[in-house]
Design a protein around this motif. Structure first.
Motif, short mmCIF file in Angstrom:
data_model
loop_
_atom_site.label_atom_id
_atom_site.label_comp_id
_atom_site.label_asym_id
_atom_site.label_seq_id
_atom_site.Cartn_x
_atom_site.Cartn_y
_atom_site.Cartn_z
N PHE A 112 0.83 -1.20 0.00
CA PHE A 112 0.00 0.00 0.00
C PHE A 112 0.87 1.25 0.00
N PRO A 113 0.37 2.33 -0.59
CA PRO A 113 1.10 3.60 -0.45
C PRO A 113 1.08 4.04 1.01
N MET A 114 2.19 4.59 1.47
CA MET A 114 2.27 5.00 2.88
C MET A 114 1.55 6.33 3.10
N TYR A 115 1.53 7.18 2.07
CA TYR A 115 0.92 8.51 2.21
C TYR A 115 -0.05 8.75 1.07
N GLU A 116 -0.95 9.70 1.29
CA GLU A 116 -1.86 10.15 0.25
C GLU A 116 -2.00 11.67 0.36
N SER B 222 3.35 1.81 10.43
CA SER B 222 4.00 0.83 9.56
C SER B 222 5.40 1.28 9.13
N MET B 223 6.23 0.30 8.85
CA MET B 223 7.59 0.55 8.35
C MET B 223 7.52 0.88 6.86
N GLN C 121 13.23 3.54 22.65
CA GLN C 121 14.57 3.96 23.02
C GLN C 121 15.35 2.86 23.76
N TYR C 122 14.64 1.82 24.18
CA TYR C 122 15.27 0.84 25.08
C TYR C 122 15.25 -0.58 24.49
N GLY C 123 15.54 -0.69 23.23
CA GLY C 123 15.65 -2.00 22.60
C GLY C 123 14.33 -2.51 22.08
N ALA C 124 13.98 -2.10 20.89
CA ALA C 124 12.72 -2.51 20.27
C ALA C 124 12.97 -3.60 19.24
N PRO C 125 12.34 -4.76 19.36
CA PRO C 125 12.54 -5.81 18.35
C PRO C 125 11.76 -5.51 17.08
N PRO C 126 12.24 -5.92 15.94
CA PRO C 126 11.39 -5.86 14.74
C PRO C 126 10.11 -6.66 14.99
N HIS C 127 8.97 -6.10 14.61
CA HIS C 127 7.72 -6.80 14.90
C HIS C 127 6.66 -6.39 13.89
N GLY C 128 5.63 -7.19 13.82
CA GLY C 128 4.53 -6.91 12.90
C GLY C 128 3.32 -7.73 13.28
N GLY C 129 2.22 -7.40 12.69
CA GLY C 129 0.99 -8.14 12.99
C GLY C 129 -0.15 -7.66 12.15
N GLY D 20 -3.01 -5.11 8.31
CA GLY D 20 -1.86 -5.11 9.21
C GLY D 20 -0.63 -4.55 8.56
N GLY D 21 0.50 -4.73 9.23
CA GLY D 21 1.75 -4.22 8.70
C GLY D 21 2.94 -4.64 9.54
N ILE D 22 4.11 -4.50 8.94
CA ILE D 22 5.36 -4.60 9.70
C ILE D 22 5.59 -3.23 10.31
N ARG D 23 5.87 -3.19 11.61
CA ARG D 23 5.86 -1.93 12.34
C ARG D 23 7.19 -1.16 12.20
N ASN D 24 7.06 0.12 12.32
CA ASN D 24 8.20 1.02 12.34
C ASN D 24 8.73 1.05 13.78
N HIS D 25 9.80 0.30 14.03
CA HIS D 25 10.29 0.15 15.40
C HIS D 25 11.51 1.01 15.71
N ARG D 26 11.93 1.83 14.75
CA ARG D 26 13.09 2.71 14.97
C ARG D 26 12.58 4.11 15.33
N PRO D 27 12.97 4.66 16.49
CA PRO D 27 12.40 5.95 16.93
C PRO D 27 12.66 7.07 15.95
N GLU D 28 13.87 7.12 15.36
CA GLU D 28 14.17 8.22 14.44
C GLU D 28 13.35 8.10 13.15
N THR D 29 13.06 6.86 12.74
CA THR D 29 12.24 6.65 11.54
C THR D 29 10.78 6.95 11.83
N MET D 30 10.34 6.62 13.04
CA MET D 30 8.98 6.94 13.44
C MET D 30 8.76 8.45 13.44
N VAL D 31 9.71 9.20 14.00
CA VAL D 31 9.60 10.65 14.02
C VAL D 31 9.57 11.20 12.59
#
Length: 637
Positions: free
Chosen positions: A473-477, A493-494, A570-578, A534-545
């Motif tokens: 899917f497109p991330m933005y519209e 989503s990542m 900020q304290y160790g986020a595993p790659p995750h999705g659902g 669903g989606g694979i999540r954006n687990h990196r804080p700098e990428t989320m921002v």
């Protein structure tokens, strides 16, 4: 003997003949056959025929009974007379000869009948939902719903998922719909929100070291109601997994949902290996990201046929606008002027200028209709022979093996459905309809026309369940009203985009690049409905921002709205999705209905009102004072 019953109304069989029996239930139907009264007694478990004749000591009491009275009946079980058996009932070989009747709960005049499945106004059905739920079809739908939920739980646990319960009172967040707000009494001026989904909590569970989460989650969204979306609340099979890629989620979810469908499909075929179709491919081939794959028709791009052609309306538009296209919807068996004119009238009723068409008649060379006349014999024949499912030429969708970064994917097994239907192209008795415009402006209408043609010509095999993944899917519209970029799907989503390039995007300058960013987001569709997302999540804080910055939010907004999750990153986020699957829509499909009210216990009406309980209701002055709230109602009239 038990005070109310020795057996349920669905339990008695020929092996019980001769026993003294006590039953309790509702008087489902009462029939008077020449002075002999037949009372069908019903409870949750089934129905038993009870008989009282003038020789029965209970006859006078039986004459007083009315529909839906709750009674206890004692008597002796006997075999039904030869020729009166009812093989459709489990109890159809026996009947209870009644010796005693006790009225446990008389009933007033019914506002709607329980016996039979007559259509009745929705406001009456919802106001008296406790009566409506006694009706056989609706009662069975609710029981089927419970069995489906049980099946989901069992299958999830068998795959190593553990069930958790997340909070109902939470913080407001921009999930894409309005929140239901709950005022706080002890924190004046502040509000909780009912969760639109357990999105943040399930991701926080992954940060907390849990690995495979699920729950049958209640979700709340203040959205306008429609047939396939109830107002207020709904339920979803919610799940999340750590240390996974997209295909790992697919491998976990697909057997669960397939298994549930197979278990409750009543023998109807269910897709075994779900095809994966990219969002852009679905839009171009089906005119929707929720395609009904039971419909074998594919939308074809025939722009090149109309360029510099004699059909001036199309030719001039294509020359003036390089983004314009002509899309063709074949109509197998629609080759008559009457059908084509009917479709043209339908299109005008949908706010369109009309629907251009060509149709072919037996024994007549070339196509019929104004388009064929102006297009010319050669081009018309090119259209007729070319609409045979050859995607490389007509839909022009690349078909690589599924690739995590590839933007396009269209499985050939889907294309084969159309190719085998008309391998030689359109024939006498067929037609084709044309839609002109920019893809973004016309794809929805083209998709509607595809479905309308197939419905009208009975091309849809309705006795099957066709499941598929829609991916990339497109991330933005672009939000035209506010002139800004918005998230098009799940904001957590990542991006399916090189992260070094993603971080270099300048929100105010790189609009085209932004709108081209794809995401690791995916839906499950079945028979034209989205049933999971669903989606694979954006687990990196700098990428989320950065992701929120592109959509117009600053880091301060992210911290304020999603502070718990932002800190956790900020304290160790595993790659995750659902993902989350809509329990209500799955039950709706398996029960063979198109309205969620037919599979829900106590739904609201189309105005989001609970007619049974009287909600929403006005708060008392005392309640408002305790919550430090004053109402500011709109002026009447």
């Amino acid at each position: 003997m038990h005070r109310y019953r020795s057996h349920t109304c669905g339990a008695l069989r020929e092996s019980d003949i001769g026993q003294t029996v006590r039953l309790s239930g509702w008087c489902h139907r009462i029939r008077d056959h020449g002075g002999v009264l037949f009372i069908d007694l019903r409870d949750h478990y089934g129905l038993t025929q009870c008989v009282a004749d003038p020789d029965s000591p209970a006859f006078k009491d039986a004459e007083k009974l009315r529909s839906e009275w709750v009674v206890r009946m004692d008597g002796r079980l006997r075999r039904r007379p030869a020729g009166t058996e009812n093989p459709e009932l489990p109890t159809g070989a026996v009947e209870l000869y009644v010796s005693e009747i006790e009225v446990l709960g008389p009933a007033g005049e019914l506002p709607l009948p329980v016996f039979g499945e007559q259509e009745y106004p929705e406001d009456i059905r919802l106001k008296y939902r406790f009566l409506d739920l006694r009706r056989e079809k609706l009662h069975q739908n609710i029981m089927t719903r419970g069995a489906i939920v049980d099946s989901m739980r069992r299958r999830m646990k068998d795959q190593g998922f553990f069930e958790f319960q997340t909070p109902i009172l939470t913080a407001s967040s921009p999930e894409g719909a309005r929140d239901f707000l709950v005022p706080s009494r002890i924190h004046p001026g502040r509000f909780y929100a009912l969760p639109q989904a357990p999105q943040q909590y399930k991701q926080l569970l992954m940060m907390s070291g849990f690995d495979r989460y699920f729950q049958i989650a209640p979700c709340f969204r203040d959205e306008d109601p429609r047939a396939d979306r109830l107002p207020g609340e709904f339920y979803q099979l919610d799940l999340e997994m750590s240390f996974v890629e997209q295909n790992d989620v697919f491998a976990a979810v697909e057997p669960v949902i397939t298994g549930v469908f197979e278990e409750f499909a009543k023998g109807k075929p269910v897709t075994k290996n779900w095809p994966k179709i990219s969002y852009s491919a679905a839009i171009r081939a089906f005119g929707t990201d929720k395609p009904d794959l039971r419909n074998p028709l594919i939308i074809h791009d025939v722009s090149q046929v109309f360029r510099q052609s004699g059909f001036g309306i199309f030719s001039r538009r294509l020359e003036a606008d390089s983004n314009a296209v002509v899309w063709a919807i074949p109509a197998l068996g629609g080759g008559s002027r009457a059908f084509c004119d009917r479709m043209d009238s339908w299109a005008k009723g949908e706010g369109q200028p009309g629907l251009a068409y060509i149709f072919w008649r037996e024994g007549e060379e070339g196509g019929a209709g104004p388009v064929a006349k102006n297009l010319g014999m050669d081009r018309t024949e090119f259209v007729r022979a070319g609409l045979n499912g050859q995607l490389s030429e007509w839909v022009r969708l690349p078909t690589p093996e599924m690739n995590e970064v590839g933007p396009e994917y269209f499985p050939m097994e889907v294309a084969e459905k159309y190719r085998t239907l008309r391998p030689e192209g359109l024939q006498p008795g067929d037609a084709v309809f044309f839609v002109l415009g920019k893809p973004a402006d016309v794809y929805r209408f083209a998709g509607m026309a595809r479905m309308k043609v197939a419905e009208e010509l009975s091309l849809i095999d309705k006795d099957r369940f066709e499941l598929a993944w829609i991916v990339n899917f497109p991330m933005y519209e672009w939000n035209e009203e506010e002139k800004k970029v918005d998230f098009s799907h799940n904001p957590f989503s990542m991006p399916n985009y090189p992260l070094d390039l993603f971080h270099r995007i300048e929100p105010g300058r790189d609009k085209d690049s932004i709108l081209g960013i794809l995401a690791f987001q995916y839906d499950v569709v079945c028979n034209g409905y989205e049933i999971a997302s669903g989606g694979i999540r954006n687990h990196r804080p700098e990428t989320m921002v950065k992701a929120f910055e592109i959509a117009g939010y600053g880091e301060k907004d992210v911290v304020e709205r999603f502070g718990g999750m932002y800190r956790a990153f900020q304290y160790g986020a595993p790659p995750h999705g659902g993902m989350a699957a809509g329990v209500d829509r799955i039950v709706m499909l398996l029960c063979g209905t198109t309205n969620l009210r037919e599979i829900s216990l106590f739904p609201m009406n189309q105005q989001a009102m609970d007619l049974l309980m009287g909600a929403p209701s006005e708060a008392t002055p005392k309640q408002l004072r305790e919550l430090h709230i004053r109402t500011n109602l709109p002026a009447k009239g």
